[in-house]
Design a protein around this motif. Structure first.
Motif, PDB file in Angstrom:
ATOM      1  N   THR A  75       0.851  -1.186   0.000  1.00  0.00           N
ATOM      2  CA  THR A  75       0.000   0.000   0.000  1.00  0.00           C
ATOM      3  C   THR A  75       0.887   1.235   0.000  1.00  0.00           C
ATOM      4  O   THR A  75       2.000   1.225   0.546  1.00  0.00           O
ATOM      5  N   ALA A  76       0.396   2.299  -0.591  1.00  0.00           N
ATOM      6  CA  ALA A  76       1.190   3.519  -0.700  1.00  0.00           C
ATOM      7  C   ALA A  76       1.566   4.058   0.671  1.00  0.00           C
ATOM      8  O   ALA A  76       2.716   4.446   0.906  1.00  0.00           O
ATOM      9  N   ALA A  77       0.623   4.109   1.586  1.00  0.00           N
ATOM     10  CA  ALA A  77       0.882   4.712   2.893  1.00  0.00           C
ATOM     11  C   ALA A  77       1.931   3.953   3.686  1.00  0.00           C
ATOM     12  O   ALA A  77       2.598   4.528   4.555  1.00  0.00           O
ATOM     13  N   ALA A  78       2.101   2.680   3.419  1.00  0.00           N
ATOM     14  CA  ALA A  78       3.052   1.851   4.176  1.00  0.00           C
ATOM     15  C   ALA A  78       4.345   1.617   3.414  1.00  0.00           C
ATOM     16  O   ALA A  78       5.136   0.758   3.791  1.00  0.00           O
ATOM     17  N   THR A  79       4.571   2.407   2.345  1.00  0.00           N
ATOM     18  CA  THR A  79       5.765   2.234   1.502  1.00  0.00           C
ATOM     19  C   THR A  79       6.598   3.502   1.506  1.00  0.00           C
ATOM     20  O   THR A  79       6.136   4.558   1.073  1.00  0.00           O
ATOM     21  N   LEU A  80       7.820   3.400   1.984  1.00  0.00           N
ATOM     22  CA  LEU A  80       8.746   4.534   2.006  1.00  0.00           C
ATOM     23  C   LEU A  80       9.584   4.512   0.730  1.00  0.00           C
ATOM     24  O   LEU A  80      10.235   3.509   0.418  1.00  0.00           O
ATOM     25  N   VAL A  81       9.569   5.618  -0.001  1.00  0.00           N
ATOM     26  CA  VAL A  81      10.338   5.743  -1.244  1.00  0.00           C
ATOM     27  C   VAL A  81      11.635   6.481  -0.947  1.00  0.00           C
ATOM     28  O   VAL A  81      11.629   7.605  -0.442  1.00  0.00           O
ATOM     29  N   ILE A  82      12.748   5.842  -1.262  1.00  0.00           N
ATOM     30  CA  ILE A  82      14.078   6.396  -0.999  1.00  0.00           C
ATOM     31  C   ILE A  82      14.747   6.684  -2.329  1.00  0.00           C
ATOM     32  O   ILE A  82      14.992   5.777  -3.124  1.00  0.00           O
ATOM     33  N   ASP A  83      15.030   7.971  -2.585  1.00  0.00           N
ATOM     34  CA  ASP A  83      15.541   8.353  -3.901  1.00  0.00           C
ATOM     35  C   ASP A  83      16.334   9.639  -3.777  1.00  0.00           C
ATOM     36  O   ASP A  83      16.167  10.385  -2.805  1.00  0.00           O
ATOM     37  N   GLY A 122       0.611   9.479  -2.251  1.00  0.00           N
ATOM     38  CA  GLY A 122       0.427   9.208  -0.837  1.00  0.00           C
ATOM     39  C   GLY A 122       1.523   8.399  -0.198  1.00  0.00           C
ATOM     40  O   GLY A 122       1.331   7.796   0.861  1.00  0.00           O
ATOM     41  N   MET A 123       2.708   8.386  -0.802  1.00  0.00           N
ATOM     42  CA  MET A 123       3.809   7.580  -0.295  1.00  0.00           C
ATOM     43  C   MET A 123       4.784   8.453   0.484  1.00  0.00           C
ATOM     44  O   MET A 123       5.213   9.504   0.005  1.00  0.00           O
ATOM     45  N   PRO A 124       5.173   8.055   1.681  1.00  0.00           N
ATOM     46  CA  PRO A 124       6.224   8.772   2.410  1.00  0.00           C
ATOM     47  C   PRO A 124       7.532   8.688   1.634  1.00  0.00           C
ATOM     48  O   PRO A 124       7.761   7.727   0.894  1.00  0.00           O
ATOM     49  N   THR A 125       8.397   9.678   1.807  1.00  0.00           N
ATOM     50  CA  THR A 125       9.635   9.727   1.031  1.00  0.00           C
ATOM     51  C   THR A 125      10.829  10.100   1.911  1.00  0.00           C
ATOM     52  O   THR A 125      10.689  10.753   2.943  1.00  0.00           O
ATOM     53  N   LEU A 126      11.997   9.688   1.454  1.00  0.00           N
ATOM     54  CA  LEU A 126      13.271  10.098   2.048  1.00  0.00           C
ATOM     55  C   LEU A 126      14.165  10.573   0.917  1.00  0.00           C
ATOM     56  O   LEU A 126      14.496   9.798   0.016  1.00  0.00           O
ATOM     57  N   HIS A 127      14.551  11.851   0.980  1.00  0.00           N
ATOM     58  CA  HIS A 127      15.403  12.429  -0.050  1.00  0.00           C
ATOM     59  C   HIS A 127      16.870  12.207   0.323  1.00  0.00           C
ATOM     60  O   HIS A 127      17.364  12.756   1.309  1.00  0.00           O
ATOM     61  N   VAL A 128      17.576  11.410  -0.461  1.00  0.00           N
ATOM     62  CA  VAL A 128      18.997  11.170  -0.248  1.00  0.00           C
ATOM     63  C   VAL A 128      19.756  12.180  -1.103  1.00  0.00           C
ATOM     64  O   VAL A 128      20.176  11.892  -2.220  1.00  0.00           O
ATOM     65  N   SER A 129      19.901  13.377  -0.572  1.00  0.00           N
ATOM     66  CA  SER A 129      20.524  14.461  -1.321  1.00  0.00           C
ATOM     67  C   SER A 129      22.021  14.262  -1.472  1.00  0.00           C
ATOM     68  O   SER A 129      22.635  14.714  -2.451  1.00  0.00           O
ATOM     69  N   THR A 130      22.637  13.607  -0.496  1.00  0.00           N
ATOM     70  CA  THR A 130      24.046  13.217  -0.548  1.00  0.00           C
ATOM     71  C   THR A 130      24.144  11.800   0.005  1.00  0.00           C
ATOM     72  O   THR A 130      23.276  11.363   0.775  1.00  0.00           O
ATOM     73  N   PRO A 131      25.172  11.035  -0.358  1.00  0.00           N
ATOM     74  CA  PRO A 131      25.239   9.630   0.037  1.00  0.00           C
ATOM     75  C   PRO A 131      25.133   9.392   1.541  1.00  0.00           C
ATOM     76  O   PRO A 131      24.571   8.377   1.974  1.00  0.00           O
ATOM     77  N   ASP A 132      25.637  10.315   2.367  1.00  0.00           N
ATOM     78  CA  ASP A 132      25.634  10.097   3.813  1.00  0.00           C
ATOM     79  C   ASP A 132      24.249  10.163   4.435  1.00  0.00           C
ATOM     80  O   ASP A 132      24.055   9.703   5.567  1.00  0.00           O
ATOM     81  N   VAL A 133      23.276  10.719   3.706  1.00  0.00           N
ATOM     82  CA  VAL A 133      21.937  10.888   4.273  1.00  0.00           C
ATOM     83  C   VAL A 133      21.295   9.543   4.623  1.00  0.00           C
ATOM     84  O   VAL A 133      20.650   9.404   5.668  1.00  0.00           O
ATOM     85  N   ALA A 137      13.674   7.526   9.504  1.00  0.00           N
ATOM     86  CA  ALA A 137      12.691   7.707   8.435  1.00  0.00           C
ATOM     87  C   ALA A 137      11.681   6.565   8.416  1.00  0.00           C
ATOM     88  O   ALA A 137      10.480   6.782   8.232  1.00  0.00           O
ATOM     89  N   VAL A 138      12.169   5.340   8.595  1.00  0.00           N
ATOM     90  CA  VAL A 138      11.266   4.185   8.619  1.00  0.00           C
ATOM     91  C   VAL A 138      10.352   4.259   9.828  1.00  0.00           C
ATOM     92  O   VAL A 138       9.149   3.962   9.758  1.00  0.00           O
TER      93      VAL A 138
END
Length: 227
Positions: A164-172, A185-196, A204-205
């Motif tokens: 489900t979208a709400a239970a899926t974290l998108v890491i990009d 409706g998907m939570p996200t984590l922005h990896v702006s630099t590799p260390d993030v 985030a999870v």
């Protein structure tokens, strides 16, 4: 509660070759082509090999020929091309480790590779660094025949993984991808630099909340079978 992770590779587990290295410039120089023009041509043509519509060698063959880097009937040296590609790859070991440690602490999570990449080069990187083994499912662009940030990419990945979208974290690392995911409706984590990733993955999870009402999960698909 987050139950599924959609994880990008370029910019998250590895460097972005087309944007961050001189790989394309090396190819242009080998065949005596204009660097900037060749780079633009590859970037414009990337969806063809990322979606699996064409093998990446076929795309490069045509682009080099069109850029007059080959005599009539000449062929691109694909062995050299693959070596040049792998020579430019850099794996982010800390991020590999962060994903493995998360899996140990949350064995209930489903980890899904959602990468835009040519199948051939994705497999070359796996042979060298073994990233496929970290995932329960592969939903890279070549597997589901769609390319991020298309809405249909995420819809098919969610269906295939029964998520489900709400239970899926998108890491990009790409904001355009994250905006498309957020719109579904998907939570996200922005990896702006590799260390993030290593710094923020666990929180985030744990803390992720959907940005909007989620889309219902749909029926199963064969696109996400583990290789």
């Amino acid at each position: 509660m987050i139950r599924t992770l959609f994880v990008d590779a370029g910019g998250v587990l590895y460097n972005n070759l087309n944007e961050e290295t001189d790989f394309l410039q090396h190819v242009a120089d080998k065949y005596g082509m204009h660097r900037a023009q060749f780079t633009r041509s590859v970037q414009e043509s990337a969806p063809l090999y990322e979606s699996g519509a064409e093998h990446v060698h076929q795309v490069f063959q045509r682009l080099v020929a069109d850029g007059h880097g080959l005599p009539s009937g000449g062929r691109v040296d694909v062995q050299w091309l693959d070596r040049a590609y792998l020579d430019s790859v850099r794996a982010y070991e800390d991020n590999f480790r962060a994903l493995r440690e998360l899996r140990e602490g949350r064995p209930d999570l489903t980890l899904v590779l959602t990468n835009n990449e040519a199948e051939h080069w994705d497999r070359l990187k796996d042979e060298a660094f073994g990233h496929f083994a970290m995932f329960d499912a592969l939903c890279s662009s070549w597997r589901i025949r769609r390319v991020k940030p298309a809405r249909s990419f995420f819809a098919e990945a969610l269906r295939g993984c029964r998520a489900t979208a709400a239970a899926t974290l998108v890491i990009d690392d790409r904001r355009t991808v994250l905006r498309a995911a957020s719109a579904l409706g998907m939570p996200t984590l922005h990896v702006s630099t590799p260390d993030v990733l290593a710094d923020r993955l666990r929180s985030a999870v744990h803390d992720a909340r959907p940005p909007s009402p989620c889309c219902p999960s749909q029926g199963a698909s064969s696109c996400c079978r583990v290789l």
